[in-house]
Design an enzyme around this catalytic site. Structure first.
Site, PDB file in Angstrom:
ATOM      1  N   ARG A 238      22.260   1.351  31.333  1.00  0.00           N
ATOM      2  CA  ARG A 238      20.949   0.848  30.702  1.00  0.00           C
ATOM      3  C   ARG A 238      20.563   1.660  29.370  1.00  0.00           C
ATOM      4  NH1 ARG A 238      21.950  -3.343  33.051  1.00  0.00           N
ATOM      5  NH2 ARG A 238      20.498  -4.364  34.736  1.00  0.00           N
ATOM      6  N   GLU A 267      15.913  -4.154  24.055  1.00  0.00           N
ATOM      7  CA  GLU A 267      16.883  -5.369  23.824  1.00  0.00           C
ATOM      8  C   GLU A 267      16.278  -6.549  23.693  1.00  0.00           C
ATOM      9  OE1 GLU A 267      19.614  -5.315  27.103  1.00  0.00           O
ATOM     10  OE2 GLU A 267      20.195  -3.305  26.732  1.00  0.00           O
ATOM     11  N   HIS A 286      24.960  -6.346  25.190  1.00  0.00           N
ATOM     12  CA  HIS A 286      24.648  -6.277  26.669  1.00  0.00           C
ATOM     13  C   HIS A 286      25.491  -7.529  27.254  1.00  0.00           C
ATOM     14  CE1 HIS A 286      21.883  -5.173  30.066  1.00  0.00           C
ATOM     15  NE2 HIS A 286      22.815  -5.555  30.540  1.00  0.00           N
TER      16      HIS A 286
END
Ligand code: NAP
Ligand code: GLV
Length: 325
Positions: A238, A267, A286
């Site tokens: 993360r 993000e 991601h």
């Protein structure tokens, strides 16, 4: 006929999997490839008994408090840092997640980033497209060997161990740091190390911890300074596990050689973010679990968890098993 419970599904997902809900629930689908904003999320969850959400949806205490009918939260991700898990648990709401099915796919991608950074795959592609490939050159785009080097894995759970198994094929020495020391059951040959030792000795450092209060900024200035100048940092965990400001400085000052990250503090990352102005970083959006097969399996697992929760059954994959006892 009894009224079907209402469930909110926060994103467009494969119809043939979602249709398994039709006999059991009234499905309110956010039929978009973009997430609902927080107000829309709240509007739709307020009356829902079930929620099938994604890691882009913030399911915090305020939202849960206002969702008076909510009986199950099913997150289509293994990570649950987008959910206030302890508050959901205190409310007796089971939270499902999708471990296991994405382990190998995510480990493949972590290794792909490691290889891409070490062997300058992204630089090479750009070099060709920019018309710079004039000849075979003895010193063109020199990278680092992977074979025989030392890999430090932080967070030695399912994905961390899957990365370690891949490293075996490259005859790497593998060190790991985790909350608890693991049995050597898989004969991977990885050895436990204190974080400082791992950082000082590793050629590659790959992060596989969940995002928690303990792991936030587990890599910051001090840790980056401990790393070798030739080291490459890989983050598929993360974004906030790494202090991104400190990373930008370390890459800019060449305290470490490179980073390859699939996750960022915010993000999506803003196109003007200083991280993206650096030549020695690879950033992907991601996508570590993004294979067709794995995403289908994650969707199926999320649907199974949601259905179990609606029926009052034990969830196949609980992030808060305490609520079932
Ligand atoms: P996992 O099996 O639960 O492994 C996590 C490991 O981290 C566990 O071994 C745990 O230790 C360790 N850990 C927890 N807190 C720690 C700390 N403070 N210091 C050191 N180690 C700590 O989970 P997983 O399936 O491998 O997934 C790991 C994470 O990867 C997920 O939570 C998610 O955030 C991320 N992920 C990202 C993607 C992506 O698309 N980029 C895809 C999948 C997963 P214990 O064994 O002692 O509990
Ligand atoms: C992806 O990041 C996940 O946690 O599944």
């Amino acid at each position: 006929m009894a009224k079907l419970p209402r469930v909110f599904v926060t994103r467009r997902l494969p119809k043939e999997i979602l249709s398994q809900l039709d006999d059991h629930a009234h499905v309110d689908l956010w039929d978009s490839d973009l997430p609902p904003d927080p107000d829309n999320l709240l509007d739709h969850v307020r009356e829902a008994e079930g929620l099938l959400c994604l890691l882009t949806d913030r399911v915090d205490k305020a939202l849960i408090q206002q969702a008076k009918s909510l009986r199950v939260i099913s997150n289509m991700a293994v990570g649950t840092d987008n959910i206030d898990l302890s508050f959901a648990t205190a409310q007796g709401i089971p939270v499902g997640n999708t471990p296991g099915v994405l382990t190998e796919t995510t480990a493949d991608f972590a290794f792909a980033l490691l290889m891409a950074a070490a062997r300058r795959v992204v630089d090479g592609d750009k070099y060709v497209r920019d018309g710079n490939w004039k000849t075979w050159g003895p010193s063109v785009l020199l990278g680092q060997d992977v074979f025989g080097k030392t890999l430090g894995i932080i967070g030695y759970g399912a994905i961390g161990r899957a990365v370690a198994r891949r490293a075996q094929g490259f005859s790497m020495k593998v060190m790991y740091n985790s909350r608890s020391q693991k049995d050597m059951d898989e004969k991977i040959g990885a050895t436990y190390a204190e974080l400082e030792d791992l950082l000082e000795q590793s050629d590659f450092v790959s992060l596989h911890v969940p995002l928690t209060d303990e792991t936030r900024h587990i890599i910051s200035t001090k840790e980056l300074e401990l790393m070798k100048e030739s080291a490459i940092l890989i983050n598929t965990a993360r974004g906030p596990v790494v202090d991104q400001g400190a990373l930008v400085k370390a890459l800019g000052n060449k305290n470490i050689a490179m980073a390859a990250v699939d996750v960022t503090t915010v993000e999506p990352i803003d196109a003007g973010n200083p991280l993206l102005s650096l030549p020695n970083v690879i950033v992907t959006p991601h996508i570590a679990s993004a294979s067709t097969r794995t995403r289908r399996q994650m969707t199926q697992m999320a649907v199974d968890n949601l259905l179990a929760g609606l029926h009052g059954d034990v969830l196949p994959h609980f992030a808060n098993p305490e609520v079932s006892t």
